[in-house]
Design an enzyme around this catalytic site. Structure first.
Site, PDB file in Angstrom:
ATOM      1  N   THR A 344       0.826  -1.192   0.000  1.00 47.44           N
ATOM      2  CA  THR A 344       0.000   0.000   0.000  1.00 47.44           C
ATOM      3  C   THR A 344       0.865   1.248   0.000  1.00 47.44           C
ATOM      4  O   THR A 344       2.051   1.182   0.275  1.00 47.44           O
ATOM      5  CB  THR A 344      -0.873  -0.010   1.282  1.00 47.44           C
ATOM      6  OG1 THR A 344      -1.601  -1.229   1.331  1.00 47.44           O
ATOM      7  CG2 THR A 344      -1.827   1.141   1.369  1.00 47.44           C
ATOM      8  N   GLY A 426       1.340  -1.633   4.892  1.00 52.87           N
ATOM      9  CA  GLY A 426       1.890  -2.747   5.638  1.00 52.87           C
ATOM     10  C   GLY A 426       0.933  -3.784   6.158  1.00 52.87           C
ATOM     11  O   GLY A 426       1.162  -4.345   7.226  1.00 52.87           O
ATOM     12  N   GLY A 427      -0.158  -4.095   5.442  1.00 50.97           N
ATOM     13  CA  GLY A 427      -1.001  -5.222   5.811  1.00 50.97           C
ATOM     14  C   GLY A 427      -1.506  -5.146   7.238  1.00 50.97           C
ATOM     15  O   GLY A 427      -2.047  -4.134   7.684  1.00 50.97           O
TER      16      GLY A 427
END
Length: 530
Positions: A344, A426-427
């Site tokens: 992202t 970062g998930g």
């Protein structure tokens, strides 16, 4: 050491310096924070092409002084012909993470830009022409941009996995290899797509000649998406979720994002009474709060049309009290739960009128589905790979259903009058890094840049890595790491400024008009201001 940037007339932060400068140019020319963000968003789609792009989704949090914050959900749903039977016919028992069958959800990013600009024109008097807003993006796509270390490293790491996918080798490799750092990277087909949008308007991406070209590209590559799927996409204005803290109110996006988890982490930690940052009590408290929040997220959060629980029911004093009581201050709760993942970019902007934007844009994993459309130059997301094929699963695949999203922009309005847009990529690390920046700066008084630069941690998964343990940068004090292990945390040390910790950023506007900004040294970004 990086210092907190300060200015008064306007500020933009992005994980690539050219995107931040593109947004600042718009502010200098009299544009507002939304217009600056569209310019920055289009530019970063070109200069950080492995992380985001026109083939992904985006979400917005927009706040003007005196008005309630507004959210924009620009998440594309699964195509109308995308169902479990499609994958069964291909002999698959899960949605693949890469390839044409992973390119199964509509790209919502451009619809988000469109909705935000409509709001800008209607409520803020925004009048900057679209061709001006896309100018920098067109230039860098046409004439090239130097390859970053991040793009080189990720291309090198994923080359073997992606090289045989439609368009990838032609678009991202040079003579079959990852382009070196500093090589001039051109995207002529994407330049043509951006030029078409600049002249025909953003709606053309979904309902015009460009939509026809995109649909033909998708079909040629083997994606199940159609022109009718594109035609149904529109960005939606939504009411943000909020949590009240002792220091003010924090806002985030409702489902299908994991914004609820971000708010629950902060709400729990605010009530734990931790006295200082970066010691055992601080890290343990935030990690345990994260576990409680992720249990709610993994049980309930999905496309809101399919949710039985109201997210507001978890943002109550009763819920916080019950879950604070369930946190053991000395022992780690059992873990893991189901992992997520992601890749992202987060960007923020504040203009001279104090209007603030927190924005996030994503392809899901690095390089998304890995499918680069031949004629339009668009790299398509793989967000739909998070769907489950089992009937009755929380995120079960259905035609027209929105996928669960790890991405979510954050914004706070503090009791002392400050406004703070902040966020990261970062998930599963996104809500954790948001909590680290917010608590360090707001609760414990660290300078904004110090709060972003400081060592971070990650419980769970990011960057497509199937780990669920607690990874910690080795810059934390050894005694803190030892205390975490003694408490039962499954700790793995990683190197300083490791990119798995995300590329974060934050802006703060004070009542005096002072704006402060911080960019992450883990990325290629800057704070651009005047």
């Amino acid at each position: 050491m990086l210092q907190t940037a300060r200015a008064t007339r306007g500020m933009v932060v992005a994980p690539h310096h050219l995107a931040a400068q593109a947004g600042l140019r718009v502010l200098r020319e009299g544009g507002n924070a939304i217009e600056a963000m569209v310019a920055a968003a289009a530019t970063i789609a070109v200069v950080y092409p492995h992380m985001n792009g026109l083939g992904g989704d985006c979400f917005w949090l927009i706040a003007a002084p005196g008005d309630a914050p507004v959210g924009i959900d620009a998440c594309g749903p699964a195509g109308r012909a995308v169902d479990a039977a499609l994958y069964a016919r291909e002999g698959l028992d899960a949605v693949p993470s890469r390839g044409p069958l992973a390119a199964n959800t509509v790209a919502g990013a451009v619809s988000g830009w469109q909705s935000a600009l409509a709001l800008s024109a209607a409520r803020w008097g925004g009048r900057m022409p679209l061709d001006r807003l896309l100018e920098d993006a067109v230039f860098y796509a046409r004439h090239g941009v130097p390859v970053t270390r991040s793009q080189h490293a990720n291309t090198l790491a994923k080359r073997a996995e992606l090289i045989d996918l439609p368009g990838f080798a032609e678009g991202f490799l040079i003579d079959g290899e990852a382009p070196p750092v500093g090589a001039l990277f051109k995207q002529p087909a994407l330049a043509g797509t951006l030029e078409r949008l600049a002249s025909a308007g953003l709606d053309d991406f979904y309902r015009g000649e460009l939509a026809a070209a995109v649909a033909a590209d998708l079909g040629r590559a083997g994606s199940p998406l159609t022109r009718d799927d594109l035609a149904g996409q529109r960005g939606l204005e939504v009411v943000p979720l909020k949590a009240d803290l002792r220091c003010g109110t924090v806002y985030n996006l409702p489902p299908p994002t994991q914004g609820l988890a971000s708010l629950l982490i902060l709400g729990l930690f605010d009530r734990l009474g931790v006295a200082e940052a970066d010691g055992f009590a601080y890290l343990h408290g935030l990690v345990e709060a994260t576990k409680r929040a992720f249990l709610v997220r993994d049980r309930h959060v999905t496309d809101p049309a399919y949710m039985e629980a109201d997210p507001e029911n978890f943002l109550t004093e009763i819920w916080f009290a019950e879950n604070v009581a369930a946190i053991d201050g000395a022992r780690a709760a059992a873990w893991p739960a189901a992992p997520g993942g992601g890749d992202t970019v987060w960007l923020g902007a504040i203009d001279g009128e104090g209007r603030a934007v927190s924005f996030i844009q994503s392809l899901y994993w690095e390089f998304g589905s890995g499918v680069l459309l031949r004629d339009t130059g668009i790299l398509w997301q793989n967000r739909g790979s998070s769907f489950q094929l089992a009937e009755g699963a929380r995120n079960a695949l259905k035609p027209g259903r929105k996928p669960f999203h790890t991405i979510q922009p954050a914004l706070a309005r503090l009791s002392d009058g400050r406004v703070m847009p902040y966020g990261t990529m970062g998930g599963e690390g996104q809500p954790q890094t948001q909590a680290a920046i917010f608590t360090r700066h707001v609760l414990f008084g660290q300078e904004l840049q110090a709060a972003v630069t400081a060592p971070r941690w990650l419980l769970g998964r990011t960057w497509g890595t199937p780990k669920t343990n607690l990874r910690i940068e080795d810059r934390f004090a050894p005694e803190t790491v030892d205390a975490l292990r003694d408490a039962g945390h499954d700790v793995e040390l990683v190197g300083p400024f490791d990119e798995i910790m995300g590329h974060a950023g934050a802006l703060v506007r004070h009542p005096s008009g002072l704006i402060e900004g911080a960019a992450d040294p883990r990325g290629d970004g800057v704070v651009a201001a005047f």
